[in-house]
Design a protein around this motif. Structure first.
Motif, short mmCIF file in Angstrom:
data_model
loop_
_atom_site.label_atom_id
_atom_site.label_comp_id
_atom_site.label_asym_id
_atom_site.label_seq_id
_atom_site.Cartn_x
_atom_site.Cartn_y
_atom_site.Cartn_z
N TYR A 123 35.01 56.45 33.61
CA TYR A 123 36.42 56.11 33.47
C TYR A 123 36.53 54.62 33.15
N PHE A 124 37.26 54.33 32.09
CA PHE A 124 37.44 52.94 31.67
C PHE A 124 38.92 52.59 31.76
N CYS A 125 39.22 51.57 32.57
CA CYS A 125 40.58 51.05 32.63
C CYS A 125 40.68 49.94 31.59
N ILE A 126 41.43 50.18 30.52
CA ILE A 126 41.41 49.30 29.36
C ILE A 126 42.72 48.54 29.16
N GLY A 127 43.59 48.57 30.17
CA GLY A 127 44.79 47.76 30.08
C GLY A 127 44.46 46.29 30.18
N ALA A 128 45.31 45.45 29.61
CA ALA A 128 45.11 44.00 29.67
C ALA A 128 45.09 43.54 31.12
N ASN A 129 44.37 42.46 31.37
CA ASN A 129 44.35 41.90 32.72
C ASN A 129 45.76 41.54 33.17
N LYS A 130 45.99 41.65 34.47
CA LYS A 130 47.30 41.45 35.09
C LYS A 130 48.25 42.59 34.82
N LEU A 147 50.60 36.74 34.27
CA LEU A 147 49.38 36.04 33.85
C LEU A 147 49.50 34.54 34.08
N VAL A 148 50.63 33.97 33.67
CA VAL A 148 50.84 32.53 33.82
C VAL A 148 50.88 32.15 35.29
N GLY A 149 51.56 32.95 36.10
CA GLY A 149 51.64 32.64 37.53
C GLY A 149 50.28 32.64 38.19
N PHE A 150 49.45 33.61 37.84
CA PHE A 150 48.12 33.70 38.43
C PHE A 150 47.24 32.55 37.97
N HIS A 151 47.24 32.26 36.68
CA HIS A 151 46.40 31.18 36.17
C HIS A 151 46.87 29.81 36.66
N VAL A 168 50.42 58.22 48.79
CA VAL A 168 51.53 58.12 47.84
C VAL A 168 51.34 56.98 46.86
N ASN A 169 50.85 55.84 47.35
CA ASN A 169 50.80 54.64 46.52
C ASN A 169 49.38 54.15 46.28
N PHE A 170 49.24 53.32 45.27
CA PHE A 170 47.97 52.68 45.00
C PHE A 170 47.63 51.67 46.09
N PRO A 171 46.33 51.51 46.40
CA PRO A 171 45.93 50.48 47.36
C PRO A 171 46.01 49.11 46.73
N TRP A 172 46.81 48.23 47.31
CA TRP A 172 46.92 46.85 46.82
C TRP A 172 46.08 45.97 47.75
N LYS A 173 44.86 45.69 47.33
CA LYS A 173 44.01 44.84 48.16
C LYS A 173 44.47 43.39 48.09
N ASN A 174 44.71 42.94 46.88
CA ASN A 174 45.17 41.56 46.69
C ASN A 174 45.73 41.46 45.28
N LYS A 175 47.02 41.33 45.16
CA LYS A 175 47.65 41.35 43.84
C LYS A 175 47.29 40.15 42.98
N THR A 176 46.63 39.16 43.54
CA THR A 176 46.34 37.96 42.76
C THR A 176 44.87 37.86 42.35
N THR A 177 44.08 38.92 42.55
CA THR A 177 42.66 38.81 42.25
C THR A 177 42.30 39.13 40.82
N GLU A 178 43.24 39.61 40.03
CA GLU A 178 42.91 39.99 38.67
C GLU A 178 43.00 38.80 37.73
#
Length: 228
Positions: free
Chosen positions: A25-32, A118-122, A217-227
């Motif tokens: 399985y390849f997740c190919i969406g852009a980062n963030k 993206l800008v906020g994370f960088h 029900v929901n996706f596990p959010w380990k840390n929303k700022t790690t991507e």
């Protein structure tokens, strides 16, 4: 201690051998766009997710269009996300190499939302609270010294005369990337899942796509700022 380390290495090699022919399985969406959350969800379900730091070192190969090491890396796991798999055209290469693979395109509500994320994370990662400059990126040692500096230029087609976060060029990159993926898989709807993690049905759609009964029900959010 030596025996323990040898046993661990043997175990790792046996694990790789046992999964090398599994569906990938390849997740190919852009980062963030929530790619790390996809990876975490797969981990929770017992899948072997590729080591992301090792994948980041493959960007030099990606820019040279040398996919040999990327293909080799793909034999170490079942799930892969973020660079170089979130970069243009990599999905075409791995699709041809691993013909039974499935692909997940993660998206945001809008290109503007993606850009702001993206800008906020960088800003936090590279700019010490301010929008990073080329000098900031060049001096940063994420992965290795200058990795972010080089990648921004080559991945987004930016020159030093451009601002490293030129909104028009980055938004165009995001839109072109998504458009190319959708076009490529237009006649193969069973091989591509397009998903927005803010959709309340996102996790259910994800589990259905990988043929697993959802247990939450929901996706596990380990840390929303790690991507990246």
């Amino acid at each position: 201690m030596i025996i323990k380390k040898v046993s661990q290495k043997i175990g790792e090699k046996l694990k790789i051998l046992s999964i090398k022919n599994n569906c990938k399985y390849f997740c190919i969406g852009a980062n963030k766009t929530g790619t790390t959350s996809i990876g975490n969800a797969f981990k929770e379900l017992g899948f072997v997710v590729g080591n992301q730091r090792k994948a980041e070192f493959l960007m030099d190969d990606y820019f040279k269009a040398n996919y040999k090491n990327i293909i080799k890396y793909c034999r170490t796991g079942e799930v892969f996300q973020d660079v170089p798999f979130s970069c243009p055209n990599t999905f075409k290469i791995v699709d041809k190499e691993f013909t039974d693979s499935k692909f997940i395109l993660t998206i945001r509500d809008s290109p503007d939302q993606w850009y702001d994320s993206l800008v906020g994370f960088h800003t936090r990662l590279f700019g010490n609270g301010k929008l990073p400059t080329w000098e900031d990126l060049k001096a940063n040692d994420y992965v290795y010294l200058g990795w972010a500096y080089k990648n921004r230029q080559q991945l987004f087609g930016l020159s030093l005369n451009d601002h490293p976060y030129d909104k028009d060029k980055l938004v165009k990159y995001y839109e072109d990337h998504n458009r190319a993926i959708i076009e490529y898989f237009k006649d193969r709807p069973n091989d591509l899942l397009i998903i927005n993690l803010s959709d309340k049905e996102a996790y259910t759609k994800f589990c259905r796509f990988i043929n697993i009964e959802p247990k939450k029900v929901n996706f596990p959010w380990k840390n929303k700022t790690t991507e990246i």
